[in-house]
Design a protein around this motif. Structure first.
Motif, PDB file in Angstrom:
ATOM      1  N   ALA A 239      48.208  14.310  47.888  1.00 24.87           N
ATOM      2  CA  ALA A 239      48.436  13.838  46.518  1.00 24.87           C
ATOM      3  C   ALA A 239      47.310  12.918  46.078  1.00 24.87           C
ATOM      4  CB  ALA A 239      49.783  13.122  46.422  1.00 24.87           C
ATOM      5  N   SER A 240      46.874  12.037  46.968  1.00 23.87           N
ATOM      6  CA  SER A 240      45.800  11.102  46.648  1.00 23.87           C
ATOM      7  C   SER A 240      44.509  11.842  46.313  1.00 23.87           C
ATOM      8  CB  SER A 240      45.573  10.147  47.823  1.00 23.87           C
ATOM      9  OG  SER A 240      44.508   9.269  47.550  1.00 23.87           O
ATOM     10  N   VAL A 241      44.170  12.847  47.110  1.00 23.57           N
ATOM     11  CA  VAL A 241      42.950  13.631  46.867  1.00 23.57           C
ATOM     12  C   VAL A 241      43.046  14.345  45.526  1.00 23.57           C
ATOM     13  CG1 VAL A 241      41.630  15.646  47.659  1.00 23.57           C
ATOM     14  CG2 VAL A 241      42.362  13.914  49.303  1.00 23.57           C
ATOM     15  N   THR A 242      44.189  14.953  45.265  1.00 21.86           N
ATOM     16  CA  THR A 242      44.382  15.671  44.007  1.00 21.86           C
ATOM     17  C   THR A 242      44.295  14.731  42.810  1.00 21.86           C
ATOM     18  OG1 THR A 242      45.794  17.274  45.131  1.00 21.86           O
ATOM     19  CG2 THR A 242      45.974  17.158  42.728  1.00 21.86           C
ATOM     20  N   ILE A 243      44.944  13.585  42.911  1.00 18.99           N
ATOM     21  CA  ILE A 243      44.956  12.617  41.817  1.00 18.99           C
ATOM     22  C   ILE A 243      43.547  12.102  41.528  1.00 18.99           C
ATOM     23  CG2 ILE A 243      45.687  10.274  41.196  1.00 18.99           C
ATOM     24  CD1 ILE A 243      48.285  10.920  42.846  1.00 18.99           C
ATOM     25  N   MET A 244      42.826  11.735  42.570  1.00 22.94           N
ATOM     26  CA  MET A 244      41.483  11.175  42.377  1.00 22.94           C
ATOM     27  C   MET A 244      40.524  12.237  41.841  1.00 22.94           C
ATOM     28  SD  MET A 244      41.996   8.085  42.874  1.00 22.94           S
ATOM     29  CE  MET A 244      40.310   7.646  42.511  1.00 22.94           C
ATOM     30  N   ALA A 245      40.626  13.472  42.320  1.00 26.84           N
ATOM     31  CA  ALA A 245      39.771  14.543  41.816  1.00 26.84           C
ATOM     32  C   ALA A 245      40.052  14.809  40.342  1.00 26.84           C
ATOM     33  CB  ALA A 245      39.976  15.816  42.641  1.00 26.84           C
ATOM     34  N   ALA A 246      41.328  14.824  39.990  1.00 18.29           N
ATOM     35  CA  ALA A 246      41.689  15.054  38.592  1.00 18.29           C
ATOM     36  C   ALA A 246      41.204  13.912  37.702  1.00 18.29           C
ATOM     37  CB  ALA A 246      43.205  15.226  38.463  1.00 18.29           C
ATOM     38  N   ALA A 247      41.302  12.687  38.197  1.00 15.07           N
ATOM     39  CA  ALA A 247      40.841  11.529  37.420  1.00 15.07           C
ATOM     40  C   ALA A 247      39.330  11.586  37.215  1.00 15.07           C
ATOM     41  CB  ALA A 247      41.231  10.230  38.117  1.00 15.07           C
ATOM     42  N   LYS A 248      38.592  11.944  38.265  1.00 19.65           N
ATOM     43  CA  LYS A 248      37.128  12.046  38.144  1.00 19.65           C
ATOM     44  C   LYS A 248      36.720  13.170  37.208  1.00 19.65           C
ATOM     45  CE  LYS A 248      35.640   9.860  42.348  1.00 19.65           C
ATOM     46  NZ  LYS A 248      34.727   9.909  43.487  1.00 19.65           N
ATOM     47  N   ALA A 249      37.519  14.234  37.172  1.00 25.24           N
ATOM     48  CA  ALA A 249      37.229  15.365  36.297  1.00 25.24           C
ATOM     49  C   ALA A 249      37.630  15.077  34.851  1.00 25.24           C
ATOM     50  CB  ALA A 249      37.951  16.610  36.803  1.00 25.24           C
ATOM     51  N   GLY A 250      38.274  13.936  34.630  1.00 21.75           N
ATOM     52  CA  GLY A 250      38.709  13.585  33.282  1.00 21.75           C
ATOM     53  C   GLY A 250      39.973  14.302  32.860  1.00 21.75           C
ATOM     54  N   LYS A 251      40.703  14.853  33.820  1.00 21.53           N
ATOM     55  CA  LYS A 251      41.946  15.564  33.531  1.00 21.53           C
ATOM     56  C   LYS A 251      43.054  15.006  34.411  1.00 21.53           C
ATOM     57  CE  LYS A 251      39.468  19.718  32.319  1.00 21.53           C
ATOM     58  NZ  LYS A 251      39.236  21.123  32.578  1.00 21.53           N
ATOM     59  N   PRO A 252      43.410  13.749  34.182  1.00 22.88           N
ATOM     60  CA  PRO A 252      44.414  13.126  35.069  1.00 22.88           C
ATOM     61  C   PRO A 252      45.770  13.799  34.977  1.00 22.88           C
ATOM     62  CG  PRO A 252      43.990  11.738  33.161  1.00 22.88           C
ATOM     63  CD  PRO A 252      43.000  12.872  33.107  1.00 22.88           C
ATOM     64  N   VAL A 253      46.436  13.848  36.118  1.00 17.54           N
ATOM     65  CA  VAL A 253      47.803  14.329  36.180  1.00 17.54           C
ATOM     66  C   VAL A 253      48.712  13.108  36.083  1.00 17.54           C
ATOM     67  CG1 VAL A 253      47.337  16.456  37.425  1.00 17.54           C
ATOM     68  CG2 VAL A 253      47.661  14.353  38.688  1.00 17.54           C
ATOM     69  N   LYS A 254      49.957  13.282  35.634  1.00 21.70           N
ATOM     70  CA  LYS A 254      50.814  12.136  35.348  1.00 21.70           C
ATOM     71  C   LYS A 254      51.543  11.581  36.555  1.00 21.70           C
ATOM     72  CE  LYS A 254      51.585  13.399  30.568  1.00 21.70           C
ATOM     73  NZ  LYS A 254      52.543  13.725  29.546  1.00 21.70           N
ATOM     74  N   THR A 255      51.992  12.440  37.440  1.00 22.19           N
ATOM     75  CA  THR A 255      52.761  11.972  38.594  1.00 22.19           C
ATOM     76  C   THR A 255      52.365  12.756  39.840  1.00 22.19           C
ATOM     77  OG1 THR A 255      54.554  13.506  38.158  1.00 22.19           O
ATOM     78  CG2 THR A 255      54.785  11.291  37.249  1.00 22.19           C
ATOM     79  N   ALA A 256      52.748  12.218  40.967  1.00 20.48           N
ATOM     80  CA  ALA A 256      52.535  12.897  42.247  1.00 20.48           C
ATOM     81  C   ALA A 256      53.845  12.894  42.999  1.00 20.48           C
ATOM     82  CB  ALA A 256      51.470  12.168  43.054  1.00 20.48           C
ATOM     83  N   MET A 257      53.979  13.813  43.914  1.00 20.03           N
ATOM     84  CA  MET A 257      55.170  13.880  44.738  1.00 20.03           C
ATOM     85  C   MET A 257      54.778  13.662  46.188  1.00 20.03           C
ATOM     86  SD  MET A 257      57.602  14.593  42.595  1.00 20.03           S
ATOM     87  CE  MET A 257      58.963  15.243  43.497  1.00 20.03           C
ATOM     88  N   VAL A 258      55.571  12.888  46.897  1.00 19.18           N
ATOM     89  CA  VAL A 258      55.434  12.754  48.336  1.00 19.18           C
ATOM     90  C   VAL A 258      56.632  13.463  48.925  1.00 19.18           C
ATOM     91  CG1 VAL A 258      55.385  11.167  50.271  1.00 19.18           C
ATOM     92  CG2 VAL A 258      54.176  10.599  48.172  1.00 19.18           C
ATOM     93  N   ILE A 259      56.369  14.466  49.739  1.00 20.04           N
ATOM     94  CA  ILE A 259      57.435  15.343  50.216  1.00 20.04           C
ATOM     95  C   ILE A 259      57.446  15.382  51.738  1.00 20.04           C
ATOM     96  CG2 ILE A 259      58.293  17.713  50.217  1.00 20.04           C
ATOM     97  CD1 ILE A 259      56.849  18.040  47.504  1.00 20.04           C
ATOM     98  N   SER A 260      58.636  15.429  52.290  1.00 15.26           N
ATOM     99  CA  SER A 260      58.792  15.642  53.716  1.00 15.26           C
ATOM    100  C   SER A 260      59.988  16.533  53.945  1.00 15.26           C
ATOM    101  CB  SER A 260      59.007  14.318  54.443  1.00 15.26           C
ATOM    102  OG  SER A 260      59.145  14.553  55.821  1.00 15.26           O
ATOM    103  N   ASN A 261      59.982  17.235  55.041  1.00 16.19           N
ATOM    104  CA  ASN A 261      61.088  18.123  55.397  1.00 16.19           C
ATOM    105  C   ASN A 261      61.911  17.490  56.490  1.00 16.19           C
ATOM    106  OD1 ASN A 261      60.374  20.276  53.676  1.00 16.19           O
ATOM    107  ND2 ASN A 261      58.709  20.716  55.057  1.00 16.19           N
TER     108      ASN A 261
END
Length: 117
Positions: A95-117
């Motif tokens: 999630a951290s990698v995805t969020i930071m990449a999206a922020a650098k690309a100027g297309k931030p995502v609003k939320t992230a999910m932390v998931i475990s089984n």
């Protein structure tokens, strides 16, 4: 130019990682309970060190919340908790990698999910 290519490659790698994890989880999902926590960070400036640090803190808190507590006297509970922490930490890292990449690309995502089984 190379920054744009790097950002696109990072986004693609993150998407592949999330997709691959989804397929591996799906095969074993019959015997597992999936737990998730939504992490909001719309109020953070991810271009600042403070914002990034706060995001990491929220993701760590989400990992603890997803895995909850366990009975230290039960070997099964201790093992399950350990597996949960590993899976949730891996999810938080993706999630951290995805969020930071999206922020650098100027297309931030609003939320992230932390998931475990």
């Amino acid at each position: 130019m190379s920054n744009i290519i790097f950002t696109k490659a990072l986004c693609a790698a993150a998407a592949i990682a999330v997709t691959a994890a989804g397929f591996s989880v799906g095969a074993n999902a019959q015997n597992r309970t999936v737990r998730s926590v939504e992490v909001s960070y719309a109020d953070l400036d991810l271009n600042s060190e403070d914002g990034q640090s706060t995001l990491q803190g929220r993701l760590k808190g989400a990992v603890r919340k997803v895995c909850g507590s366990y009975n230290a006297k039960s070997l099964v509970d201790v093992q399950d908790y350990g597996v949960c922490m590993e899976e949730a930490n891996a999810s938080a890292q993706r999630a951290s990698v995805t969020i930071m990449a999206a922020a650098k690309a100027g297309k931030p995502v609003k939320t992230a999910m932390v998931i475990s089984n």
